[in-house]
Scaffold this motif. Structure first.
Motif, PDB file in Angstrom:
ATOM      1  N   GLN A   1      70.175  -1.827  25.127  1.00  0.00           N
ATOM      2  CA  GLN A   1      69.145  -0.871  24.728  1.00  0.00           C
ATOM      3  C   GLN A   1      69.644   0.032  23.603  1.00  0.00           C
ATOM      4  N   VAL A   2      70.874   0.518  23.758  1.00  0.00           N
ATOM      5  CA  VAL A   2      71.447   1.393  22.730  1.00  0.00           C
ATOM      6  C   VAL A   2      71.610   0.644  21.416  1.00  0.00           C
ATOM      7  N   ALA A   3      72.094  -0.600  21.502  1.00  0.00           N
ATOM      8  CA  ALA A   3      72.335  -1.382  20.287  1.00  0.00           C
ATOM      9  C   ALA A   3      71.037  -1.643  19.526  1.00  0.00           C
ATOM     10  N   VAL A   4      69.978  -2.009  20.258  1.00  0.00           N
ATOM     11  CA  VAL A   4      68.705  -2.313  19.617  1.00  0.00           C
ATOM     12  C   VAL A   4      68.050  -1.050  19.071  1.00  0.00           C
ATOM     13  N   MET A   5      68.197   0.058  19.797  1.00  0.00           N
ATOM     14  CA  MET A   5      67.543   1.304  19.384  1.00  0.00           C
ATOM     15  C   MET A   5      68.391   2.127  18.419  1.00  0.00           C
ATOM     16  N   LEU A   6      69.568   1.622  18.053  1.00  0.00           N
ATOM     17  CA  LEU A   6      70.468   2.383  17.185  1.00  0.00           C
ATOM     18  C   LEU A   6      69.820   2.799  15.862  1.00  0.00           C
ATOM     19  N   PRO A   7      69.100   1.881  15.182  1.00  0.00           N
ATOM     20  CA  PRO A   7      68.435   2.311  13.934  1.00  0.00           C
ATOM     21  C   PRO A   7      67.447   3.452  14.165  1.00  0.00           C
ATOM     22  N   LEU A   8      66.702   3.376  15.274  1.00  0.00           N
ATOM     23  CA  LEU A   8      65.738   4.422  15.601  1.00  0.00           C
ATOM     24  C   LEU A   8      66.454   5.741  15.872  1.00  0.00           C
ATOM     25  N   ILE A   9      67.550   5.668  16.615  1.00  0.00           N
ATOM     26  CA  ILE A   9      68.308   6.878  16.942  1.00  0.00           C
ATOM     27  C   ILE A   9      68.880   7.520  15.679  1.00  0.00           C
ATOM     28  N   VAL A  10      69.411   6.684  14.786  1.00  0.00           N
ATOM     29  CA  VAL A  10      69.990   7.193  13.539  1.00  0.00           C
ATOM     30  C   VAL A  10      68.918   7.883  12.697  1.00  0.00           C
ATOM     31  N   ASN A  11      67.742   7.252  12.584  1.00  0.00           N
ATOM     32  CA  ASN A  11      66.649   7.852  11.811  1.00  0.00           C
ATOM     33  C   ASN A  11      66.189   9.173  12.418  1.00  0.00           C
ATOM     34  N   ALA A  12      66.129   9.210  13.753  1.00  0.00           N
ATOM     35  CA  ALA A  12      65.703  10.431  14.421  1.00  0.00           C
ATOM     36  C   ALA A  12      66.723  11.552  14.201  1.00  0.00           C
ATOM     37  N   ILE A  13      68.013  11.216  14.292  1.00  0.00           N
ATOM     38  CA  ILE A  13      69.063  12.225  14.068  1.00  0.00           C
ATOM     39  C   ILE A  13      69.014  12.734  12.640  1.00  0.00           C
ATOM     40  N   THR A  14      68.761  11.831  11.694  1.00  0.00           N
ATOM     41  CA  THR A  14      68.660  12.227  10.284  1.00  0.00           C
ATOM     42  C   THR A  14      67.539  13.237  10.081  1.00  0.00           C
ATOM     43  N   LYS A  15      66.402  13.001  10.733  1.00  0.00           N
ATOM     44  CA  LYS A  15      65.282  13.931  10.629  1.00  0.00           C
ATOM     45  C   LYS A  15      65.614  15.274  11.279  1.00  0.00           C
ATOM     46  N   MET A  16      66.341  15.220  12.400  1.00  0.00           N
ATOM     47  CA  MET A  16      66.727  16.460  13.070  1.00  0.00           C
ATOM     48  C   MET A  16      67.654  17.291  12.190  1.00  0.00           C
ATOM     49  N   VAL A  17      68.620  16.607  11.554  1.00  0.00           N
ATOM     50  CA  VAL A  17      69.574  17.308  10.690  1.00  0.00           C
ATOM     51  C   VAL A  17      68.858  17.970   9.513  1.00  0.00           C
ATOM     52  N   SER A  18      67.823  17.283   9.016  1.00  0.00           N
ATOM     53  CA  SER A  18      67.071  17.832   7.883  1.00  0.00           C
ATOM     54  C   SER A  18      66.078  18.903   8.311  1.00  0.00           C
ATOM     55  N   GLY A  19      66.007  19.159   9.618  1.00  0.00           N
ATOM     56  CA  GLY A  19      65.126  20.195  10.128  1.00  0.00           C
ATOM     57  C   GLY A  19      63.751  19.726  10.528  1.00  0.00           C
ATOM     58  N   ASP A  20      63.501  18.428  10.434  1.00  0.00           N
ATOM     59  CA  ASP A  20      62.183  17.885  10.774  1.00  0.00           C
ATOM     60  C   ASP A  20      62.178  17.462  12.246  1.00  0.00           C
ATOM     61  N   MET A  21      62.145  18.442  13.148  1.00  0.00           N
ATOM     62  CA  MET A  21      62.186  18.154  14.581  1.00  0.00           C
ATOM     63  C   MET A  21      60.929  17.415  15.045  1.00  0.00           C
ATOM     64  N   ASP A  22      59.780  17.827  14.515  1.00  0.00           N
ATOM     65  CA  ASP A  22      58.533  17.166  14.895  1.00  0.00           C
ATOM     66  C   ASP A  22      58.526  15.709  14.448  1.00  0.00           C
ATOM     67  N   GLY A  23      59.082  15.466  13.239  1.00  0.00           N
ATOM     68  CA  GLY A  23      59.144  14.094  12.741  1.00  0.00           C
ATOM     69  C   GLY A  23      60.044  13.231  13.599  1.00  0.00           C
TER      70      GLY A  23
END
Length: 296
Positions: A30-52
Motif C-alpha cells: 500500500q505504501v509503495a503504490v501510494m508513494l507518489p500520492l503521499i509525495v505530492n500531498a507532502i509537497t502541497k503541505m510544505v507549500s502551504g496548500d493544506m486544502d489541496g
C-alpha cells in the motif's frame, strides 16, 4: 517431552515470523503504490496548500487502494502458483457446502447492525474523529465500490485469515490464533474505532474459517458487510431521516431472515464434535494445532 520443546517453540516463532512478513507485504504494498500520492500531498503541505493536500488524498485514495489491493493479490497468488502450492492448503481456498458458504453472509447484516448501534453510542468527539478518518469512504463511486466491496474483502481474507490465521492455528490453540489474527487485522485499520470493530469482525470471521476449513465463506461475508456499508453511504441525509429509517428497517429484516434461511450452515458452526474428536476444538481445517507449546 522436554526434548521436543525447543522444536515446538521454534515452530511458534516461525509462524509468528511468517505472519509478520505477510502483514508487512500487505502494508508495504500500500505504501509503495501510494508513494507518489503521499509525495505530492507532502509537497502541497510544505507549500502551504493544506486544502489541496487534503483534497488530493481524498480524491485519489480509493484508486490507489484499488491498485495496491489488486497488486498484492496478484503477488500472493503468483508466489504460491510459482511454488506449485495448492491454494486450498496455502490459503485455505477450499470449496464448502452451500449452507457453510452462506453462513458468514447470513450473520453479516446482524453484525453490521450491532456495530452501527455501538458506534452510535460512542462519545460525540469519538464519532467526529471516526467520521473524519472515514471521510474518503463516504462518497460512493465505481472505483470505490470495487475497491471496498470486491478487492478489500478478498485481499484481507487472503492475508489475515488465509495466511496469518492459517499459520498461527497450526502452532497454538485455536482461540489464541483467532485473537492474535483479529488484533493484527484491527491494528492495520489504524483508527481506534476501526480497530475495535475490525477486531470483532476478525474474531467472528476467524471462528467461521476454523469451523468451515475455508476462507471462501468469510470472503463472501466480508463482501456483504462492506457492501452494506456502501449502501448506507449512498442513503441521502435528510432532516426527517425517513430514508435512513427505511434502510435500517430493511437491514433489520434481512438480519432476521438470512440466518433463518441458512440455519443449517449457522448451526453447523456451533455443532459439537463427535466424542473422541476433542470437544473444545472448533477447527474443521486440516493442518491445525495439535499440541500445546506451553504444556509441561
Amino acid at each position: 517431552m522436554n526434548e521436543k520443546k525447543p522444536d515446538r517453540v521454534g515452530q511458534v516463532f516461525a509462524a509468528l515470523g511468517k505472519s509478520v512478513c505477510y502483514v508487512a507485504l500487505f502494508l508495504g504494498m500500500q505504501v509503495a503504490v501510494m508513494l507518489p500520492l503521499i509525495v505530492n500531498a507532502i509537497t502541497k503541505m510544505v507549500s502551504g496548500d493544506m486544502d489541496g493536500a487534503y483534497d488530493l488524498l481524498n480524491a485519489d485514495a480509493m484508486l490507489y487502494t484499488l491498485l495496491s489491493g489488486l497488486l498484492t493479490i496478484a503477488v500472493v497468488l503468483a508466489f504460491y502458483l510459482i511454488r506449485r502450492k495448492k491454494l486450498s492448503e496455502a490459503l485455505w481456498l477450499r470449496p464448502v457446502s452451500t449452507p457453510a458458504l452462506f453462513s458468514g453472509a447470513a450473520v453479516a447484516p446482524g453484525l453490521y447492525l450491532i456495530i452501527a448501534f455501538a458506534l452510535a453510542l460512542l462519545p460525540e468527539a469519538w464519532q467526529e474523529s471516526y467520521g473524519e478518518a472515514s471521510a474518503n469512504l463516504g462518497e460512493v463511486s465505481a472505483v470505490g465500490l470495487i475497491a471496498v466491496v470486491v478487492v478489500a474483502p478478498v485481499l484481507e481474507e487472503f492475508i489475515f485469515r488465509g495466511l496469518v490465521l492459517n499459520r498461527l492455528s497450526r502452532v497454538m490453540p485455536w482461540w489464541l490464533a483467532v485473537v492474535l489474527s483479529a488484533a493484527v487485522f484491527g491494528a492495520c485499520h489504524g483508527h481506534p474505532v476501526w480497530f475495535c470493530y475490525a477486531f470483532v469482525l476478525g474474531s467472528v470471521f476467524g471462528f467461521i474459517v476454523l469451523r468451515t476449513g475455508s476462507i471462501v465463506p468469510t470472503i463472501l461475508a466480508h463482501v456483504v458487510f462492506n457492501g452494506i456499508g456502501q449502501v448506507f453511504s449512498a442513503v441521502p441525509e435528510t432532516e426527517e431521516g425517513t430514508e435512513l429509517l427505511i434502510a435500517i428497517g430493511v437491514l433489520l429484516a434481512v438480519a432476521i431472515v438470512a440466518p433463518i434461511l441458512d440455519r443449517k450452515g449457522i448451526a453447523a458452526l456451533f455443532r459439537s464434535k463427535p466424542k473422541g474428536e476433542g470437544g473444545d476444538e472448533p477447527p474443521a481445517a486440516r493442518n491445525t494445532y495439535d499440541y500445546d507449546p506451553w504444556e509441561k
